[in-house]
Design a protein around this motif. Structure first.
Motif, PDB file in Angstrom:
ATOM      1  N   ALA A  17       9.370   6.820  -4.986  1.00 26.52           N
ATOM      2  CA  ALA A  17       8.472   7.333  -5.615  1.00 26.52           C
ATOM      3  C   ALA A  17       7.199   7.257  -4.511  1.00 26.52           C
ATOM      4  O   ALA A  17       7.101   7.802  -4.115  1.00 26.52           O
ATOM      5  N   SER A  18       7.267   6.032  -4.031  1.00 27.41           N
ATOM      6  CA  SER A  18       6.783   6.050  -3.140  1.00 27.41           C
ATOM      7  C   SER A  18       6.563   6.108  -1.703  1.00 27.41           C
ATOM      8  O   SER A  18       5.578   6.325  -0.925  1.00 27.41           O
ATOM      9  N   GLN A  19       7.574   6.641  -1.313  1.00 32.48           N
ATOM     10  CA  GLN A  19       7.614   6.921  -0.027  1.00 32.48           C
ATOM     11  C   GLN A  19       8.142   8.733  -0.315  1.00 32.48           C
ATOM     12  O   GLN A  19       8.448   9.080   1.003  1.00 32.48           O
ATOM     13  N   ILE A  20       8.419   9.326  -1.689  1.00 32.49           N
ATOM     14  CA  ILE A  20       8.251  10.941  -1.422  1.00 32.49           C
ATOM     15  C   ILE A  20       7.765  11.350  -2.147  1.00 32.49           C
ATOM     16  O   ILE A  20       7.815  12.663  -2.134  1.00 32.49           O
ATOM     17  N   MET A  21       6.638  11.253  -2.356  1.00 31.71           N
ATOM     18  CA  MET A  21       5.423  11.830  -3.113  1.00 31.71           C
ATOM     19  C   MET A  21       4.475  12.423  -2.432  1.00 31.71           C
ATOM     20  O   MET A  21       4.821  14.285  -2.409  1.00 31.71           O
ATOM     21  N   ARG A  22       4.209  12.395  -0.934  1.00 25.50           N
ATOM     22  CA  ARG A  22       3.882  12.945  -0.098  1.00 25.50           C
ATOM     23  C   ARG A  22       4.793  14.367   0.421  1.00 25.50           C
ATOM     24  O   ARG A  22       4.454  15.727   0.278  1.00 25.50           O
ATOM     25  N   PRO A  23       6.450  14.416   0.227  1.00 27.20           N
ATOM     26  CA  PRO A  23       6.961  14.801   1.108  1.00 27.20           C
ATOM     27  C   PRO A  23       7.083  15.892  -0.176  1.00 27.20           C
ATOM     28  O   PRO A  23       7.560  16.915   0.020  1.00 27.20           O
ATOM     29  N   ILE A  24       7.327  15.834  -1.664  1.00 26.60           N
ATOM     30  CA  ILE A  24       7.391  16.640  -2.185  1.00 26.60           C
ATOM     31  C   ILE A  24       6.122  17.511  -2.547  1.00 26.60           C
ATOM     32  O   ILE A  24       5.891  18.414  -3.086  1.00 26.60           O
ATOM     33  N   PHE A  25       4.890  16.547  -1.892  1.00 24.29           N
ATOM     34  CA  PHE A  25       3.720  17.820  -1.906  1.00 24.29           C
ATOM     35  C   PHE A  25       4.271  19.028  -1.151  1.00 24.29           C
ATOM     36  O   PHE A  25       3.610  20.231  -1.586  1.00 24.29           O
ATOM     37  N   ASN A  26       4.608  18.160   0.055  1.00 25.19           N
ATOM     38  CA  ASN A  26       5.164  19.373   1.518  1.00 25.19           C
ATOM     39  C   ASN A  26       5.674  20.311   0.599  1.00 25.19           C
ATOM     40  O   ASN A  26       6.148  21.758   0.675  1.00 25.19           O
ATOM     41  N   SER A  27       7.004  19.570  -0.022  1.00 22.88           N
ATOM     42  CA  SER A  27       7.946  20.698  -0.509  1.00 22.88           C
ATOM     43  C   SER A  27       7.396  21.521  -1.245  1.00 22.88           C
ATOM     44  O   SER A  27       7.683  23.093  -1.676  1.00 22.88           O
ATOM     45  N   PHE A  28       6.006  20.715  -2.304  1.00 24.40           N
ATOM     46  CA  PHE A  28       5.682  22.494  -2.947  1.00 24.40           C
ATOM     47  C   PHE A  28       5.044  23.714  -2.617  1.00 24.40           C
ATOM     48  O   PHE A  28       4.384  24.433  -2.562  1.00 24.40           O
ATOM     49  N   VAL A  29       4.009  22.759  -1.007  1.00 27.75           N
ATOM     50  CA  VAL A  29       3.315  23.745  -0.392  1.00 27.75           C
ATOM     51  C   VAL A  29       4.112  24.618  -0.442  1.00 27.75           C
ATOM     52  O   VAL A  29       4.029  26.634  -0.497  1.00 27.75           O
ATOM     53  N   VAL A  30       5.196  24.437   0.577  1.00 26.76           N
ATOM     54  CA  VAL A  30       6.110  25.432   1.465  1.00 26.76           C
ATOM     55  C   VAL A  30       7.018  26.644   0.134  1.00 26.76           C
ATOM     56  O   VAL A  30       7.231  27.316   0.604  1.00 26.76           O
ATOM     57  N   THR A  31       7.319  26.289  -1.176  1.00 25.83           N
ATOM     58  CA  THR A  31       8.045  26.633  -1.445  1.00 25.83           C
ATOM     59  C   THR A  31       6.889  27.786  -2.884  1.00 25.83           C
ATOM     60  O   THR A  31       7.325  28.796  -3.009  1.00 25.83           O
ATOM     61  N   GLY A  32       5.950  27.148  -3.452  1.00 23.05           N
ATOM     62  CA  GLY A  32       4.921  27.988  -3.800  1.00 23.05           C
ATOM     63  C   GLY A  32       4.916  29.499  -3.152  1.00 23.05           C
ATOM     64  O   GLY A  32       4.754  30.688  -3.431  1.00 23.05           O
ATOM     65  N   VAL A  91      14.479  16.624   3.193  1.00 21.51           N
ATOM     66  CA  VAL A  91      14.586  15.844   4.824  1.00 21.51           C
ATOM     67  C   VAL A  91      14.578  14.431   4.317  1.00 21.51           C
ATOM     68  O   VAL A  91      15.088  13.870   4.785  1.00 21.51           O
ATOM     69  N   SER A  92      13.256  14.158   3.567  1.00 19.49           N
ATOM     70  CA  SER A  92      12.859  12.980   3.590  1.00 19.49           C
ATOM     71  C   SER A  92      13.641  12.173   3.019  1.00 19.49           C
ATOM     72  O   SER A  92      13.312  10.204   3.104  1.00 19.49           O
ATOM     73  N   ILE A  93      14.299  12.244   1.950  1.00 26.95           N
ATOM     74  CA  ILE A  93      15.425  11.745   0.812  1.00 26.95           C
ATOM     75  C   ILE A  93      16.521  11.569   2.118  1.00 26.95           C
ATOM     76  O   ILE A  93      16.682  10.042   1.474  1.00 26.95           O
ATOM     77  N   THR A  94      16.867  12.096   2.748  1.00 28.68           N
ATOM     78  CA  THR A  94      18.073  11.267   3.705  1.00 28.68           C
ATOM     79  C   THR A  94      16.894   9.896   4.516  1.00 28.68           C
ATOM     80  O   THR A  94      18.186   9.546   5.144  1.00 28.68           O
ATOM     81  N   ARG A  95      16.279  10.041   4.715  1.00 21.85           N
ATOM     82  CA  ARG A  95      15.319   8.761   5.626  1.00 21.85           C
ATOM     83  C   ARG A  95      14.647   7.231   4.941  1.00 21.85           C
ATOM     84  O   ARG A  95      14.512   7.002   5.090  1.00 21.85           O
ATOM     85  N   LEU A  96      15.044   7.766   3.446  1.00 22.72           N
ATOM     86  CA  LEU A  96      14.356   6.766   2.712  1.00 22.72           C
ATOM     87  C   LEU A  96      15.165   5.370   2.995  1.00 22.72           C
ATOM     88  O   LEU A  96      16.730   5.743   2.432  1.00 22.72           O
ATOM     89  N   THR A  97      14.414   4.608   2.737  1.00 25.89           N
ATOM     90  CA  THR A  97      14.613   2.765   3.062  1.00 25.89           C
ATOM     91  C   THR A  97      14.647   2.347   1.530  1.00 25.89           C
ATOM     92  O   THR A  97      13.551   1.831   0.706  1.00 25.89           O
ATOM     93  N   ALA A  98      15.840   1.167   1.505  1.00 26.51           N
ATOM     94  CA  ALA A  98      15.686   0.413  -0.249  1.00 26.51           C
ATOM     95  C   ALA A  98      17.362  -1.342   0.981  1.00 26.51           C
ATOM     96  O   ALA A  98      16.834  -0.805   2.063  1.00 26.51           O
ATOM     97  N   SER A  99      16.001  -2.140  -0.150  1.00 29.82           N
ATOM     98  CA  SER A  99      16.750  -3.668   0.147  1.00 29.82           C
ATOM     99  C   SER A  99      17.872  -3.493   0.096  1.00 29.82           C
ATOM    100  O   SER A  99      18.440  -2.358  -0.819  1.00 29.82           O
ATOM    101  N   ILE A 100      18.853  -4.489   0.661  1.00 28.54           N
ATOM    102  CA  ILE A 100      19.963  -4.745   0.375  1.00 28.54           C
ATOM    103  C   ILE A 100      20.516  -5.336  -1.556  1.00 28.54           C
ATOM    104  O   ILE A 100      21.205  -4.392  -1.577  1.00 28.54           O
ATOM    105  N   SER A 101      19.769  -5.329  -1.708  1.00 28.18           N
ATOM    106  CA  SER A 101      19.663  -6.205  -3.224  1.00 28.18           C
ATOM    107  C   SER A 101      19.883  -4.585  -4.000  1.00 28.18           C
ATOM    108  O   SER A 101      20.580  -4.044  -5.334  1.00 28.18           O
ATOM    109  N   GLU A 102      18.907  -3.644  -3.986  1.00 24.01           N
ATOM    110  CA  GLU A 102      19.089  -2.475  -4.507  1.00 24.01           C
ATOM    111  C   GLU A 102      20.301  -1.219  -3.753  1.00 24.01           C
ATOM    112  O   GLU A 102      20.303  -0.473  -4.684  1.00 24.01           O
ATOM    113  N   GLY A 103      20.476  -2.103  -2.962  1.00 21.83           N
ATOM    114  CA  GLY A 103      21.802  -0.521  -2.727  1.00 21.83           C
ATOM    115  C   GLY A 103      20.794   1.091  -2.420  1.00 21.83           C
ATOM    116  O   GLY A 103      19.736   1.188  -2.236  1.00 21.83           O
TER     117      GLY A 103
END
Length: 274
Positions: free
Chosen positions: A61-76, A225-237
């Protein structure tokens, strides 16, 4: 004979259950995977395990909240424009005496036969020359134009199925074209509007290729598109990645849940005149 029918019924039921399992199990795998860390995904990727890592959703959520807002604007905005332009064109084709309207209609629906990748480069050049690169409008206008073709086809069929007595009664009462469209046609067209809205919403929300080409920053980048660039720690996988997919799917599921009845009515409406 009865025994044979029972066996046939049991086989059909079993087949339906198997198909249902094959259809929905990947979604459950995605949900289970969104609550696992890297080791759990490696040791047991197929089933639910404990403990559950809800932290994956915080990371996503910390990485995709802004992209979700963008998707809402484009889709709406895309849904509103597609429904409006499709309805106007379909109304003119179905209930006007404009010369050559059949040619115009077939020209519009012929666009459905043009593969998207064929017009990808011309669309990009037009958007770039209009200075709409990396903007909301650059993401909205070309897909909306593509979706209008399907919208016109569906709405024209629906509008033609509206009884002529309704149109004639409105004309006798003094309704002009604008009043006819806004006060008679559109209120009667909620089912087909829901159908066009859902199909357009799915296309815009899940549109990956065009936003990938036309955006280069998180300010306007959609979630797909933003999901494909999401980053996480090694332990989170991949746990946060699966969580991001779950979060991104929720809005479109809510849209379908609220409009599913109208969606099905719109698909079947106009199939039989009467």
């Amino acid at each position: 004979m009865r025994k044979k029918k029972k066996i046939t019924g049991a086989l059909i039921t079993l087949l339906a259950v198997v198909l249902l399992f094959i259809t929905f199990y990947p979604f459950f795998m995605l949900l289970f995977g969104s609550l696992k860390n890297k080791m759990q995904l490696v040791d047991n990727p197929w089933f639910f395990t404990m403990p559950m890592y809800f932290h994956n959703y915080e990371v996503a959520a910390s990485q995709i909240m802004r992209p979700i807002f963008n998707s809402f604007v484009v889709t709406g905005v895309g849904i509103v424009l597609t429904v409006l332009f499709s309805a106007l064109a379909a109304y003119a084709i179905a209930h006007s005496d404009v010369p050559g309207k059949k040619i115009f209609y077939f020209y519009i629906i012929s666009l459905l036969m043009v593969p998207g990748f064929v017009i990808l480069i011309p669309q990009f050049l037009v958007v770039r020359d209009m200075h709409l690169y990396n903007t909301y409008l650059g993401q909205i206008l070309p897909p909306t134009a593509n979706n209008v073709a399907m919208g016109v086809m569906l709405m024209t069929t629906f509008f033609k199925a509206i009884p002529g007595s309704v149109i004639e009664s409105a004309q006798v009462e003094g309704c002009g074209p604008v009043q006819m469209f806004s006060r008679i046609i559109m209120p009667l067209s909620k089912p087909i509007m829901a159908t066009v809205s859902i199909t357009t919403g799915l296309n815009l929300w899940n549109n990956y290729m065009w936003p990938l080409i036309i955006t280069n920053g998180k300010d306007v980048m959609p979630v797909i598109v933003s999901i494909t660039r999401l980053t996480a720690s090694i332990s989170e996988g991949n746990g946060p990645l699966f969580a991001a997919y779950v979060i991104a799917a929720i809005p479109i599921l809510i849209l379908f849940a609220f409009a599913s009845k109208q969606f099905i009515s719109g698909l079947t409406a106009g199939a039989v005149k009467g």
